[in-house]
Enzyme design. Structure first.
Site, PDB file in Angstrom:
ATOM      1  N   SER A  44      -6.781 -10.733 -23.167  1.00  0.00           N
ATOM      2  CA  SER A  44      -5.486 -10.392 -23.758  1.00  0.00           C
ATOM      3  C   SER A  44      -5.129 -11.395 -24.835  1.00  0.00           C
ATOM      4  CB  SER A  44      -4.415 -10.407 -22.663  1.00  0.00           C
ATOM      5  OG  SER A  44      -3.128 -10.428 -23.226  1.00  0.00           O
ATOM      6  N   ASP A  77      -0.853  -2.445 -28.096  1.00  0.00           N
ATOM      7  CA  ASP A  77      -2.032  -3.114 -28.658  1.00  0.00           C
ATOM      8  C   ASP A  77      -3.020  -2.192 -29.365  1.00  0.00           C
ATOM      9  OD1 ASP A  77      -0.775  -5.138 -27.349  1.00  0.00           O
ATOM     10  OD2 ASP A  77      -2.503  -5.788 -26.192  1.00  0.00           O
TER      11      ASP A  77
END
Length: 557
Positions: A470, A121
């Protein structure tokens, strides 16, 4: 003149050339442009474990186009493994460290250009931020998505495992079922399979024009991924020859293209934070108002998890990011004249791509039948978030929520209460002091949100936090609340039982407490003591800006 010449040319640089020759290079190698090939390869996460191999394909491309590659690595944190405990505080901080390390390596060794490979990420925006800082000819290439697992005949991802923990806690799943799911959910190398943060930022890389067309989609462990890395490496010579730099590509219009695609795909809320951060490195003035303006004109047309049905390999199978961009361009929603690393404009790239009349279905919907008429990354304002907050509305059916606050001053406190099933229908769970300064590090809270979904409360409870969520999060989950609690934002003044009003239609999130009462609470509020006094987290807490400014650590001028 190539900047590398200041290191390797002339009698005074004999010691420098000697060092290079110790690594197997010769005078012919040193006469060519020197190109850094960075990756975030490590054994911390499946997203990055294969990147060292991909770097070899990129290096071959660099070499075959007449340049000399020099490989180096940056760190990368596994969000999936750091999730749910103190480790997640390192995640956002790692984005800055990745950008710092790329900048330092490129400045120290005076390489002429950069090919940056990343997988997890924060390594994607971190690498792009590094490219923006050095402003040398650069290309980004994604490490690729993981394949979905198969469990009980259906495709699954790590999101299912997190939600299964909540189901287990609620007695809806046995330990044997949980273990069997765990064993098959992540079957290969690559980044988490849905339209979570890594795949969102991979799509963004194409929309920004900093990556080659079609480079986001192919799986991590595929021959096509190897070829993409080779072609990316080979393309660096053209950028050097034509002096095409990030400043020519990462323009305000390209950021608008990126915001457009994120809204069309139902992408991660983290894209808001990261795009603002990259824009600040580039000196482009991007604000939360731009996100909401573009969202309103952009339909949600891609049916991706966590709010939808499909995963990245499904999108790749029907045409990938070029299919989406071409559809958006036809509707006048993309700046076709934006320059890309191919050396061509976005429109010229897309003219070279042909799709059949039914291409995309059922993953990518027709504009006449979008999933939502407007995009999915909604910016909220109100008395609880004067500087803004973010919610992903993909998969949400309700547009209003009203409930009473339950206050938690850390993620751990909230997760314990959820595990003990103390959160009930109608609660607004407030998780504060988890912002950029307060955490520090603005933790993602997939463990918390997934546990609620697993207990069947995903649409019955709201979570509001100055931390992050998330990309795999779904439900009424509002993050990035600014100002954060650590700086005395209104979220620090909420008390148990306060009424919270959320109205997505009006883009509002309000604390239903009088101004007089809030002023009284503000007078008695005192900052909490910093959780870290030394080390990198303390440095980040000292330097970081608000989430509304991308939580960057750029010094204030």
């Amino acid at each position: 003149m190539l900047v590398s010449r200041t290191v390797v040319d002339g009698p005074s640089r004999a010691p420098h050339r000697a060092m290079y020759k110790a690594m197997g290079l010769n005078d012919a190698d040193l006469s060519k442009p020197m190109v850094g090939v960075s990756s975030t390869c490590n054994e911390a996460t499946p997203c990055n474990i294969h990147l060292g191999q991909l770097a070899q394909f990129a290096k071959k491309g660099v070499k075959d186009c007449g340049c000399t590659p020099r490989e180096f690595t940056a760190i990368s944190v596994s969000d999936g493994i750091a999730m749910g405990h103190e480790g997640m505080k390192a995640s956002l901080v790692s984005r800055e460290v990745i950008a710092d390390s790329i900048e330092l390596m490129m400045r120290a060794h005076r390489y002429d250009g950069l090919v940056g490979i990343s997988g997890c990420d924060k390594s994607l925006p971190g690498t792009m931020m590094g490219m923006a800082r050095i402003n040398l000819p650069s290309l980004f290439v994604y490490g690729g998505t993981i394949l979905p697992g198969i469990w009980n005949g259906k495709a699954v991802t790590v999101q299912d495992v997190y939600e299964a923990v909540g189901a287990f806690d609620a007695g809806k799943m046995t330990i044997e079922e949980l273990t069997s799911l765990e064993n098959v959910a992540c079957p290969s190398a690559g980044s988490c399979g849905g339209m979570y943060t890594a795949n969102t930022m991979a799509c963004v890389s194409e929309a920004l024009g900093i990556a080659l067309p079609g480079s986001a989609g192919p799986p991590a462990e595929s021959v096509r991924r190897h070829q993409i890395c080779y072609e990316t490496g080979k393309k660096i010579f053209d950028l050097l020859e034509n002096n095409i730099r990030p400043k020519d590509i990462l323009t305000f219009e390209s950021f608008e293209n990126a915001i457009t695609i994120v809204n069309s795909i139902g992408g991660s809320t983290n894209a808001v934070l990261h795009l603002i951060a990259i824009s600040k490195e580039m000196g482009v003035k991007l604000t939360l108002r731009d996100f909401e303006r573009i969202r309103k004109r952009t339909p949600h047309i891609v049916d991706m998890r966590p709010g939808g049905l499909y995963v990245m390999v499904d999108l790749d199978r029907v045409g990938g990011v070029p299919l989406i961009l071409k559809s958006l361009l036809k509707q006048g929603l993309i700046h076709g004249d934006a320059l890309t690393v191919s050396g061509r404009t976005m429109e010229e790239n897309l003219e070279m791509v042909e799709f059949g009349t039914n291409s995309g279905e059922p993953v990518v919907k027709k504009f006449e039948r979008p999933i939502h008429q407007q995009g999915t990354l909604k910016i909220l304002y109100g008395t609880l978030a004067p500087e803004g907050a973010v919610i992903k509305i993909a998969g949400l059916e309700s547009t209003k929520f009203e409930g009473r606050a339950k206050i938690f001053n850390s993620e751990e406190e909230a997760f314990k209460a959820i595990s003990l099933q103390r959160i009930k229908k109608g609660d607004v769970v407030i998780i504060r002091y988890e912002g950029p300064k307060g955490g520090p590090g603005m933790r993602e809270m997939l463990a918390v949100t997934a546990a609620l979904v697993g207990q069947g409360l995903g649409t019955e409870v709201a979570i509001v936090t100055d931390g992050r969520f998330s990309g795999a999060t779904r439900g009424i989950m509002i993050g990035h609340v600014s100002p954060e609690a650590m700086t005395g934002g209104p979220i620090s003044l909420v008390k148990n039982g306060d009424r919270i009003m959320i109205d997505l239609t009006k883009s509002k999130i309000d604390l239903m407490v009088s101004k007089k009462e809030l002023a009284r609470r503000k007078k008695s509020w005192h900052p909490v003591k910093p959780r870290y006094k030394t080390g990198v987290l303390a440095k980040f807490a000292l330097l970081t800006r608000s989430a509304s400014e991308g939580a960057v650590t750029i010094p204030v001028n």
